[in-house]
Design an enzyme around this catalytic site. Sequence first.
Site, PDB file in Angstrom:
ATOM      1  N   GLY A  11       0.837  -1.200   0.000  1.00  0.00           N
ATOM      2  CA  GLY A  11       0.000   0.000   0.000  1.00  0.00           C
ATOM      3  C   GLY A  11       0.867   1.244   0.000  1.00  0.00           C
ATOM      4  CG  PHE A  12       3.306   4.199  -2.216  1.00  0.00           C
ATOM      5  CD1 PHE A  12       4.041   4.470  -1.073  1.00  0.00           C
ATOM      6  CD2 PHE A  12       3.724   4.770  -3.418  1.00  0.00           C
ATOM      7  CE1 PHE A  12       5.152   5.292  -1.110  1.00  0.00           C
ATOM      8  CE2 PHE A  12       4.835   5.587  -3.470  1.00  0.00           C
ATOM      9  CZ  PHE A  12       5.551   5.852  -2.317  1.00  0.00           C
ATOM     10  N   GLY A  16       1.216   5.090   3.538  1.00  0.00           N
ATOM     11  CA  GLY A  16       2.395   4.469   2.900  1.00  0.00           C
ATOM     12  C   GLY A  16       3.396   5.509   2.420  1.00  0.00           C
ATOM     13  CB  THR A  17       3.127   8.653   0.426  1.00  0.00           C
ATOM     14  OG1 THR A  17       1.972   9.133   1.123  1.00  0.00           O
ATOM     15  CG2 THR A  17       2.691   8.060  -0.909  1.00  0.00           C
ATOM     16  CE  LYS A 106      -9.088   2.163  11.292  1.00  0.00           C
ATOM     17  NZ  LYS A 106      -8.504   3.405  10.818  1.00  0.00           N
ATOM     18  CE  LYS A 206      -8.963   3.992  15.014  1.00  0.00           C
ATOM     19  NZ  LYS A 206      -9.297   5.356  14.546  1.00  0.00           N
ATOM     20  N   GLY A 303      -3.828  10.808  10.041  1.00  0.00           N
ATOM     21  CA  GLY A 303      -2.994  11.654   9.192  1.00  0.00           C
ATOM     22  C   GLY A 303      -1.704  10.957   8.829  1.00  0.00           C
TER      23      GLY A 303
HETATM   24  P1  NAP Z   1      -5.218   4.773   1.316  1.00  0.00           P
HETATM   25  O1  NAP Z   1      -4.733   6.183   1.190  1.00  0.00           O
HETATM   26  O2  NAP Z   1      -6.513   4.426   0.726  1.00  0.00           O
HETATM   27  O3  NAP Z   1      -4.087   3.831   0.699  1.00  0.00           O
HETATM   28  C1  NAP Z   1      -4.268   2.459   0.495  1.00  0.00           C
HETATM   29  C2  NAP Z   1      -3.168   1.984  -0.423  1.00  0.00           C
HETATM   30  O4  NAP Z   1      -3.250   0.576  -0.524  1.00  0.00           O
HETATM   31  C3  NAP Z   1      -3.239   2.542  -1.839  1.00  0.00           C
HETATM   32  O5  NAP Z   1      -1.944   2.876  -2.252  1.00  0.00           O
HETATM   33  C4  NAP Z   1      -3.802   1.383  -2.667  1.00  0.00           C
HETATM   34  O6  NAP Z   1      -3.234   1.350  -3.981  1.00  0.00           O
HETATM   35  C5  NAP Z   1      -3.273   0.189  -1.884  1.00  0.00           C
HETATM   36  N1  NAP Z   1      -4.126  -0.997  -1.959  1.00  0.00           N
HETATM   37  C6  NAP Z   1      -5.305  -1.190  -1.341  1.00  0.00           C
HETATM   38  N2  NAP Z   1      -5.779  -2.428  -1.566  1.00  0.00           N
HETATM   39  C7  NAP Z   1      -4.879  -3.023  -2.365  1.00  0.00           C
HETATM   40  C8  NAP Z   1      -4.786  -4.309  -2.960  1.00  0.00           C
HETATM   41  N3  NAP Z   1      -5.730  -5.242  -2.775  1.00  0.00           N
HETATM   42  N4  NAP Z   1      -3.712  -4.583  -3.716  1.00  0.00           N
HETATM   43  C9  NAP Z   1      -2.753  -3.664  -3.910  1.00  0.00           C
HETATM   44  N5  NAP Z   1      -2.765  -2.425  -3.373  1.00  0.00           N
HETATM   45  C10 NAP Z   1      -3.821  -2.112  -2.598  1.00  0.00           C
HETATM   46  O7  NAP Z   1      -5.266   4.340   2.860  1.00  0.00           O
HETATM   47  P2  NAP Z   1      -4.488   4.984   4.084  1.00  0.00           P
HETATM   48  O8  NAP Z   1      -5.261   6.155   4.591  1.00  0.00           O
HETATM   49  O9  NAP Z   1      -3.064   5.155   3.729  1.00  0.00           O
HETATM   50  O10 NAP Z   1      -4.685   3.846   5.204  1.00  0.00           O
HETATM   51  C11 NAP Z   1      -3.927   2.659   5.165  1.00  0.00           C
HETATM   52  C12 NAP Z   1      -4.153   1.857   6.451  1.00  0.00           C
HETATM   53  O11 NAP Z   1      -3.758   2.636   7.567  1.00  0.00           O
HETATM   54  C13 NAP Z   1      -5.607   1.464   6.714  1.00  0.00           C
HETATM   55  O12 NAP Z   1      -5.630   0.213   7.361  1.00  0.00           O
HETATM   56  C14 NAP Z   1      -6.086   2.549   7.660  1.00  0.00           C
HETATM   57  O13 NAP Z   1      -7.168   2.134   8.468  1.00  0.00           O
HETATM   58  C15 NAP Z   1      -4.845   2.725   8.493  1.00  0.00           C
HETATM   59  N6  NAP Z   1      -4.752   4.027   9.158  1.00  0.00           N
HETATM   60  C16 NAP Z   1      -4.899   5.147   8.432  1.00  0.00           C
HETATM   61  C17 NAP Z   1      -4.801   6.372   9.065  1.00  0.00           C
HETATM   62  C18 NAP Z   1      -4.952   7.653   8.304  1.00  0.00           C
HETATM   63  O14 NAP Z   1      -4.869   8.706   8.920  1.00  0.00           O
HETATM   64  N7  NAP Z   1      -5.132   7.627   7.002  1.00  0.00           N
HETATM   65  C19 NAP Z   1      -4.533   6.434  10.442  1.00  0.00           C
HETATM   66  C20 NAP Z   1      -4.367   5.222  11.149  1.00  0.00           C
HETATM   67  C21 NAP Z   1      -4.480   4.016  10.493  1.00  0.00           C
HETATM   68  P3  NAP Z   1      -3.505   2.499  -5.091  1.00  0.00           P
HETATM   69  O15 NAP Z   1      -2.965   3.751  -4.489  1.00  0.00           O
HETATM   70  O16 NAP Z   1      -2.772   2.067  -6.275  1.00  0.00           O
HETATM   71  O17 NAP Z   1      -4.987   2.545  -5.238  1.00  0.00           O
HETATM   72  N1  HSE Z   2     -10.850   7.351  10.044  1.00  0.00           N
HETATM   73  C1  HSE Z   2      -9.995   7.244  11.180  1.00  0.00           C
HETATM   74  C2  HSE Z   2     -10.279   8.406  12.121  1.00  0.00           C
HETATM   75  C3  HSE Z   2      -8.551   7.257  10.730  1.00  0.00           C
HETATM   76  O1  HSE Z   2     -11.024   9.324  11.744  1.00  0.00           O
HETATM   77  O2  HSE Z   2      -9.797   8.391  13.241  1.00  0.00           O
HETATM   78  C4  HSE Z   2      -7.587   6.832  11.810  1.00  0.00           C
HETATM   79  O3  HSE Z   2      -7.802   5.508  12.207  1.00  0.00           O
END
Ligand code: NAP
Ligand code: HSE
Length: 433
Positions: A11-12, A16-17, A106, A206, A303
């Site tokens: 994931g990126f 990921g980034t 989570k 959570k 974030g």
């Molecule tokens: P996101 O921006 O939607 O990124 C998901 C990435 O995974 C994308 O790069 C997507 O590829 C790739 N992906 C998804 N399913 C895939 C598959 N089956 N095969 C290959 N690549 C796949 O999500 P995110 O916000 O970074 O969140 C990632 C994780 O962190 C989640 O579990 C989320 O609950 C957790 N999290 C997020 C946050 C937050 O603030 N965002 C905070 C805490 C935890 P493409 O880009 O090519 O579509």
């Molecule tokens: N959607 C979640 C939130 C991201 O708003 O807290 C972090 O897990």
Amino acid sequence: MTEKMNIGLLGFGTVGTGVLQIVRDHQDKLVHQVGCPIEISKILVNDLDKDRGISIEPGMLTLEADDILEDPAIDVVIEVMGGTGDARAYIRKALENGKHVVTANKDVMAEHGSELLTLANETGTDLYYEASVAGGIPILRTLVEGLASDRITKMMGIVNGTTNYILTKMTKEGRLYEEVLQEAKALGYAEADPTADVEGIDAARKISILGTLGFSMNLDLDDVEVTGMTKVTSEDIQYADQLGYTMKLIGIANRCEDKVEVSVEPTLMPNEHPLSSVDDEFNAVYVYGEAVGETMYYGAGAGKFPTATSIVSDLVAVLRNKRLGVNGQSLVIPQFDKKLKTDEEIFSKYFMRIHAKDLPGTFANLTAIFGECDISLEKILQVPLNEGRLAEIIVVTHGVSRKNYKEVLQKLNETDAVVEVKSNYRVEGVMKR
Ligand code: NAP
Ligand code: HSE
């Protein structure tokens, strides 16, 4: 110095980034901590051509999970894809292939954590998941290590940034739910489908993870009594304010002797409680330990960089374990069997907003019903309504069992004097000093 460690990213997107950026920007510190360079060598995505806003070497991206999971040169896999289908399968495969895993997921940890941690233990690998709860706040490490010597009896958390952002804007700026939700989505706090955020499921995942670690008892998502915040109105927020409370979506895990209760619900927190001043997308977890007393942990719960910080710190822990030769030994078997409290054993205060007929005898009728259910009232507010002969009556009860509370709600809804119980919420007490 030993040779570099190769890391695979699944994931990126947002997180990921952020992980790649932190590994690059903090490389010197990381080398100092783990004794060798760290390199993100392969990244799994869905779309090779998407602009990620960060430079990457040619050939780093792949569409094939096995390019990472089957690559013997990759030591650690970081799962930041989300979801429970592919994510669970890939984590399993990585662990089976002897790779350590760090995840921010989570959903997968709340639903399959016990199975995956057992697998990690069997395969001598590490599985760390600090970022899965409260993003950048190191709360899991705090429960497992910092408070290891204490007996935790209560945890209350604002563990969803999206809903806290919405409630803050509704409370402080009088804005509408739907409009602020769209803003939270645009800011990247909400999940792609925000249902899990606003219906309390994300917070429930959570709090089940916090409860499992804090109480050393396997708690599942199904053990959490969940009420979302979609029905909270600006009137509820205003009346709460008049009575000295702030509306928050709170995950609560309580333990009394050997029994626990876990819930997520919109809750009125006394204004003087520190959780009341946790605003916007910020998260906070209040933990009460019998010896330590009250503690609270505050920070960004979502974030790119806050979440990535927790992930890279987990990566440091894995690589330190590797240097010490102690990978795969962090599984803590829960000390206690799960025992959930019954409705007779769960106590709280409650807020109720009742629309009743503005006629002689109505109040006597209502107080008789509360009396029949053995409920005493702490606060009462009555406001005439302009819609005919109606009164809006707001009460806050003293502590009452959930059983009696459900009974009074049913009786109020059945009595002629009551037109509607418009809303009802749990009310938390002030901190003990
Ligand atoms: P996101 O921006 O939607 O990124 C998901 C990435 O995974 C994308 O790069 C997507 O590829 C790739 N992906 C998804 N399913 C895939 C598959 N089956 N095969 C290959 N690549 C796949 O999500 P995110 O916000 O970074 O969140 C990632 C994780 O962190 C989640 O579990 C989320 O609950 C957790 N999290 C997020 C946050 C937050 O603030 N965002 C905070 C805490 C935890 P493409 O880009 O090519 O579509
Ligand atoms: N959607 C979640 C939130 C991201 O708003 O807290 C972090 O897990």
